[in-house]
Design a protein around this motif. Structure first.
Motif, PDB file in Angstrom:
ATOM      1  N   GLY A   1       0.852  -1.188   0.000  1.00  0.00           N
ATOM      2  CA  GLY A   1       0.000   0.000   0.000  1.00  0.00           C
ATOM      3  C   GLY A   1       0.882   1.230   0.000  1.00  0.00           C
ATOM      4  O   GLY A   1       0.709   2.140   0.806  1.00  0.00           O
TER       5      GLY A   1
ATOM      6  N   ALA B   1       1.548   3.590  -2.360  1.00  0.00           N
ATOM      7  CA  ALA B   1       1.265   4.818  -3.122  1.00  0.00           C
ATOM      8  C   ALA B   1       0.627   5.900  -2.234  1.00  0.00           C
ATOM      9  O   ALA B   1      -0.150   5.568  -1.342  1.00  0.00           O
ATOM     10  CB  ALA B   1       0.321   4.487  -4.275  1.00  0.00           C
ATOM     11  N   PRO B   2       0.951   7.146  -2.438  1.00  0.00           N
ATOM     12  CA  PRO B   2       1.805   7.715  -3.495  1.00  0.00           C
ATOM     13  C   PRO B   2       3.305   7.569  -3.258  1.00  0.00           C
ATOM     14  O   PRO B   2       4.073   7.843  -4.151  1.00  0.00           O
ATOM     15  CB  PRO B   2       1.394   9.195  -3.515  1.00  0.00           C
ATOM     16  CG  PRO B   2       0.951   9.464  -2.114  1.00  0.00           C
ATOM     17  CD  PRO B   2       0.309   8.194  -1.628  1.00  0.00           C
ATOM     18  N   GLY B   3       3.740   7.181  -2.042  1.00  0.00           N
ATOM     19  CA  GLY B   3       5.164   6.878  -1.908  1.00  0.00           C
ATOM     20  C   GLY B   3       5.892   7.499  -0.731  1.00  0.00           C
ATOM     21  O   GLY B   3       7.115   7.397  -0.657  1.00  0.00           O
ATOM     22  N   SER B   4       5.171   8.111   0.208  1.00  0.00           N
ATOM     23  CA  SER B   4       5.910   8.825   1.270  1.00  0.00           C
ATOM     24  C   SER B   4       6.573   7.872   2.267  1.00  0.00           C
ATOM     25  O   SER B   4       7.656   8.154   2.769  1.00  0.00           O
ATOM     26  CB  SER B   4       5.018   9.841   1.983  1.00  0.00           C
ATOM     27  OG  SER B   4       4.183   9.236   2.925  1.00  0.00           O
ATOM     28  N   TRP B   5       5.948   6.705   2.549  1.00  0.00           N
ATOM     29  CA  TRP B   5       6.609   5.744   3.448  1.00  0.00           C
ATOM     30  C   TRP B   5       7.867   5.202   2.761  1.00  0.00           C
ATOM     31  O   TRP B   5       8.893   5.002   3.397  1.00  0.00           O
ATOM     32  CB  TRP B   5       5.665   4.582   3.817  1.00  0.00           C
ATOM     33  CG  TRP B   5       4.754   4.898   4.953  1.00  0.00           C
ATOM     34  CD1 TRP B   5       4.237   6.132   5.277  1.00  0.00           C
ATOM     35  CD2 TRP B   5       4.248   3.987   5.936  1.00  0.00           C
ATOM     36  NE1 TRP B   5       3.435   6.023   6.390  1.00  0.00           N
ATOM     37  CE2 TRP B   5       3.416   4.729   6.810  1.00  0.00           C
ATOM     38  CE3 TRP B   5       4.386   2.617   6.155  1.00  0.00           C
ATOM     39  CZ2 TRP B   5       2.752   4.135   7.899  1.00  0.00           C
ATOM     40  CZ3 TRP B   5       3.730   2.025   7.230  1.00  0.00           C
ATOM     41  CH2 TRP B   5       2.927   2.775   8.086  1.00  0.00           C
TER      42      TRP B   5
ATOM     43  N   ASP C   1       1.278  -1.694  -4.714  1.00  0.00           N
ATOM     44  CA  ASP C   1       0.029  -0.949  -4.487  1.00  0.00           C
ATOM     45  C   ASP C   1      -0.890  -1.143  -5.702  1.00  0.00           C
ATOM     46  O   ASP C   1      -0.439  -1.470  -6.800  1.00  0.00           O
ATOM     47  CB  ASP C   1       0.310   0.551  -4.291  1.00  0.00           C
ATOM     48  CG  ASP C   1      -0.845   1.277  -3.602  1.00  0.00           C
ATOM     49  OD1 ASP C   1      -0.659   1.721  -2.440  1.00  0.00           O
ATOM     50  OD2 ASP C   1      -1.944   1.387  -4.198  1.00  0.00           O
TER      51      ASP C   1
ATOM     52  N   ASP D   1      -2.748  -6.064  -6.765  1.00  0.00           N
ATOM     53  CA  ASP D   1      -3.591  -6.265  -5.588  1.00  0.00           C
ATOM     54  C   ASP D   1      -2.906  -7.316  -4.716  1.00  0.00           C
ATOM     55  O   ASP D   1      -2.568  -8.390  -5.205  1.00  0.00           O
ATOM     56  CB  ASP D   1      -4.969  -6.771  -6.045  1.00  0.00           C
ATOM     57  CG  ASP D   1      -5.938  -6.932  -4.884  1.00  0.00           C
ATOM     58  OD1 ASP D   1      -5.484  -7.179  -3.745  1.00  0.00           O
ATOM     59  OD2 ASP D   1      -7.152  -6.823  -5.135  1.00  0.00           O
ATOM     60  N   ILE D   2      -2.707  -6.989  -3.469  1.00  0.00           N
ATOM     61  CA  ILE D   2      -1.953  -7.871  -2.590  1.00  0.00           C
ATOM     62  C   ILE D   2      -2.616  -9.244  -2.428  1.00  0.00           C
ATOM     63  O   ILE D   2      -1.951 -10.246  -2.151  1.00  0.00           O
ATOM     64  CB  ILE D   2      -1.705  -7.156  -1.227  1.00  0.00           C
ATOM     65  CG1 ILE D   2      -0.488  -7.751  -0.562  1.00  0.00           C
ATOM     66  CG2 ILE D   2      -2.876  -7.155  -0.332  1.00  0.00           C
ATOM     67  CD1 ILE D   2       0.748  -7.626  -1.366  1.00  0.00           C
TER      68      ILE D   2
ATOM     69  N   ASP E   1       0.684   0.200   5.039  1.00  0.00           N
ATOM     70  CA  ASP E   1      -0.171   1.359   5.325  1.00  0.00           C
ATOM     71  C   ASP E   1      -1.450   1.201   4.505  1.00  0.00           C
ATOM     72  O   ASP E   1      -2.155   2.164   4.247  1.00  0.00           O
ATOM     73  CB  ASP E   1       0.594   2.637   4.934  1.00  0.00           C
ATOM     74  CG  ASP E   1      -0.017   3.900   5.536  1.00  0.00           C
ATOM     75  OD1 ASP E   1      -0.713   3.799   6.561  1.00  0.00           O
ATOM     76  OD2 ASP E   1       0.205   4.983   4.970  1.00  0.00           O
ATOM     77  N   MET E   2      -1.730  -0.057   4.094  1.00  0.00           N
ATOM     78  CA  MET E   2      -2.895  -0.299   3.227  1.00  0.00           C
ATOM     79  C   MET E   2      -4.184   0.078   3.959  1.00  0.00           C
ATOM     80  O   MET E   2      -4.344  -0.200   5.140  1.00  0.00           O
ATOM     81  CB  MET E   2      -2.974  -1.778   2.834  1.00  0.00           C
ATOM     82  CG  MET E   2      -1.968  -2.179   1.789  1.00  0.00           C
ATOM     83  SD  MET E   2      -2.290  -3.820   1.109  1.00  0.00           S
ATOM     84  CE  MET E   2      -1.916  -4.880   2.480  1.00  0.00           C
ATOM     85  N   ALA E   3      -5.073   0.676   3.196  1.00  0.00           N
ATOM     86  CA  ALA E   3      -6.382   1.033   3.732  1.00  0.00           C
ATOM     87  C   ALA E   3      -7.401   0.734   2.644  1.00  0.00           C
ATOM     88  O   ALA E   3      -7.138   1.013   1.469  1.00  0.00           O
ATOM     89  CB  ALA E   3      -6.415   2.511   4.075  1.00  0.00           C
TER      90      ALA E   3
END
Ligand SMILES: C[S@@+](CC[C@H](N)C(=O)[O-])C[C@H]1O[C@@H](n2cnc3c(N)ncnc32)[C@H](O)[C@@H]1O
Length: 198
Positions: free
Chosen positions: A46, A48-52, A70, A92-93, A112-114
């Motif tokens: 998860g 995207a957008p990429g901050s982690w 993602d 998709d995971i 951080d998937m939601a």
């Protein structure tokens, strides 16, 4: 207080070149538990957008590796970054083929998937729990013993079950609500430290 999309963390992310304000949540978790070490291999689910990924890559340095997955694409160049040691996949995971988890086993799995929110708290919480249970299943296969997991969870009726499933796999676990989580959000993070050997 009313929802403010351009809050303190949003402004700070913009100023510091992060692709999302979420960066500060991982930053806070990292300061407390030091889950990511220089040279480690990280799976960022998860992403995207990429901050982690940005936060993780700074810590990993050139010898580390990051695999990001993602439903949506990540473009680090939007933040003026080029990382040769990061590879992103749109997938998709729940259906990602095993061979796509390149460089496994990982030292850390971040999620951080939601789920896309529906307006029904129960539906959203159930989907978030399903995502966490999938992440834990992946830790069984892809995380080295002694490795760590960080996952976002929407607190709801099944949260205890997710916590117990984490507890059984890790030597210690922590429920944590970073300062960067918006007041109206029911998200928390579950951190599993030191995966037990199978
Ligand atoms: C809050 S965002 C992640 C933010 C990211 N950590 C960052 O710092 O930029 C949640 C992400 O989870 C992703 N996601 C949700 N369900 C997914 C699934 N089944 N497989 C892969 N990604 C998923 C969404 O596409 C979304 O981009």
């Amino acid at each position: 207080m009313a929802y403010n999309p351009q809050d303190h963390y949003f402004k700070m992310a913009k100023k510091e070149g992060y692709l999302a304000r979420s960066a500060y949540k991982l930053d806070e978790i990292q300061k407390r538990w030091r889950v990511i070490r220089a040279g480690a291999k990280v799976l960022d689910l998860g992403c995207a957008p990429g901050s982690w990924s940005q936060v993780a890559l700074k810590i990993l340095g050139p010898k580390g590796f990051l695999r990001g997955i993602d439903l949506k694409p990540v473009d680090l160049s939007a933040a003026g970054l080029r990382a040769n040691n990061a590879q992103f996949l749109v997938s998709d995971i729940f259906t990602t083929p095993k061979e796509q988890f390149i460089e496994a086993p990982y030292d850390v799995i971040l999620s951080d998937m939601a789920p896309q929110t529906t307006g029904s708290a129960i539906t959203d919480q159930t989907r978030s729990e399903e995502l966490c249970m999938k992440v834990l299943e992946l830790t069984d296969e892809l995380l080295r013993p002694g490795g760590h997991v960080v996952m976002k969870l929407f607190m709801g009726g099944g949260a205890k079950q997710v916590e117990l499933a984490t507890k059984s796999r890790f030597q210690s676990h922590h429920l944590f609500r970073p300062k960067g989580v918006r007041k109206e959000s029911f998200e928390i993070y579950l951190i599993g430290v030191n995966r037990r050997p199978n």
